[in-house]
Design an enzyme around this catalytic site. Structure first.
Site, short mmCIF file in Angstrom:
data_model
loop_
_atom_site.label_atom_id
_atom_site.label_comp_id
_atom_site.label_asym_id
_atom_site.label_seq_id
_atom_site.Cartn_x
_atom_site.Cartn_y
_atom_site.Cartn_z
N HIS A 90 -16.37 -41.76 -8.47
CA HIS A 90 -17.10 -40.76 -9.25
C HIS A 90 -16.26 -40.29 -10.44
CE1 HIS A 90 -18.97 -39.95 -5.16
NE2 HIS A 90 -20.03 -40.20 -5.90
N GLN B 110 -29.40 -50.10 -7.52
CA GLN B 110 -29.74 -48.84 -8.17
C GLN B 110 -29.53 -48.92 -9.68
OE1 GLN B 110 -28.61 -44.98 -6.47
NE2 GLN B 110 -27.76 -46.09 -4.74
#
Length: 287
Positions: free
Chosen positions: A39, A156
């Site tokens: 992240h 995704q």
């Protein structure tokens, strides 16, 4: 002076902040929290390439199926907010309840065609509808210049690029390489579920993908998808703690649709398996 992060709990608040940035470039990093270096690599890139960085933190219920891990998904808001501030995020959109994003009268969903038919969609029915809906909602709320995602979630990423193109959104989708532990395990919030024994065995996932990479690199001619799958499966089967191989898929790099022959244009090799009791996914791009 270090940047101070502004935390927004309502759509009206983050939208007001975003609307005030019309002359600036905005990098957006959507997350479900339990942040790790994967992240943070997205945040770092967003910080380097944009005037303003917005992150979101929301465990989206519509992308979890029955008997999945919605209730036990790691939640550590204060730590995550501190990390995002340290890495230069200006605004954090963190809805405190599901009702903020999905009100009592909510009936509208984004249902991408075909994604329930790819291996991850077959294993997790409705997952891609949930992802498509929340990402579309967040894009509409934040209105970013660029949005950042990790290659670890290859399907995704493919879906989000498709949404942006099909729905005519003026957003650049930036996909960064998977960040891995020193032993190759792809960083994931769900790695916290691994026991010590499972963690020790988990590098087999990446090693199995590397077996396909080696076969592709050593090819004398085009390969069949079966040849690549066999290389992955053989490596996975060498680890006793791999209790189930849910799928190994060889797909087109642009559409994530299965292909039979892999040549110079490459492919995405993706897999899902159970190591001990924990489901792990990963992929590698052959090129």
């Amino acid at each position: 002076m270090a940047r101070r992060i502004t935390i927004h709990q309502t759509i009206s608040s983050i939208r007001k902040a975003s609307n005030a940035l019309s002359e600036k470039s905005v990098g957006f990093v959507p997350t479900m929290g339990a942040l790790h270096d994967g992240h943070l690599s997205l945040v770092r890139e967003a910080r380097a390439k944009n005037d303003v960085v917005i992150a979101s933190l929301f465990v989206n219920p519509t992308q979890f199926g029955l008997n999945e891990d919605l209730d036990k998904y790691p939640r550590q808001f204060e730590r995550d907010a501190e990390l995002l501030e340290q890495f230069g995020v200006d605004h954090l959109f963190a809805p405190p309840t599901n009702e903020v994003m999905y009100g009592a009268k909510h009936i509208t969903y984004v249902d991408p065609q075909g994604f329930d038919e790819i291996p991850e969609g077959i294993k997790r029915p409705g997952f891609f509808r949930g992802v498509a809906t929340i990402v579309t909602k967040l894009f509409n709320i934040v209105n970013p210049t660029r949005a950042y995602f990790g290659q670890k979630d290859a399907a995704q990423c493919c879906l989000i690029k498709r949404i942006v193109e099909d729905l005519n959104m003026d957003i650049e989708v930036c996909v960064l390489e998977t960040v891995r532990e020193d032993d190759g395990l792809a960083m994931s919030s769900r790695n916290a579920y691994l026991s010590a024994e499972e963690r020790a065995a988990s590098p087999i996932v990446y090693q199995s993908l590397c077996a396909a990479q080696e076969k592709f690199a050593d090819r004398k001619s085009d390969l069949t998808s079966t040849e690549l799958k066999d290389a992955v499966v053989a490596k996975l089967n060498s680890e006793p703690l791999v209790s189930e191989i849910q799928y190994v898929s060889i797909d087109d790099t642009e559409t994530m649709r299965p292909i039979d022959i892999v040549g110079d244009t490459g492919a995405v090799v993706s897999l899902a398996c159970i190591v001990g009791s924990v489901r792990l996914i990963d992929n590698i791009v052959l090129k």
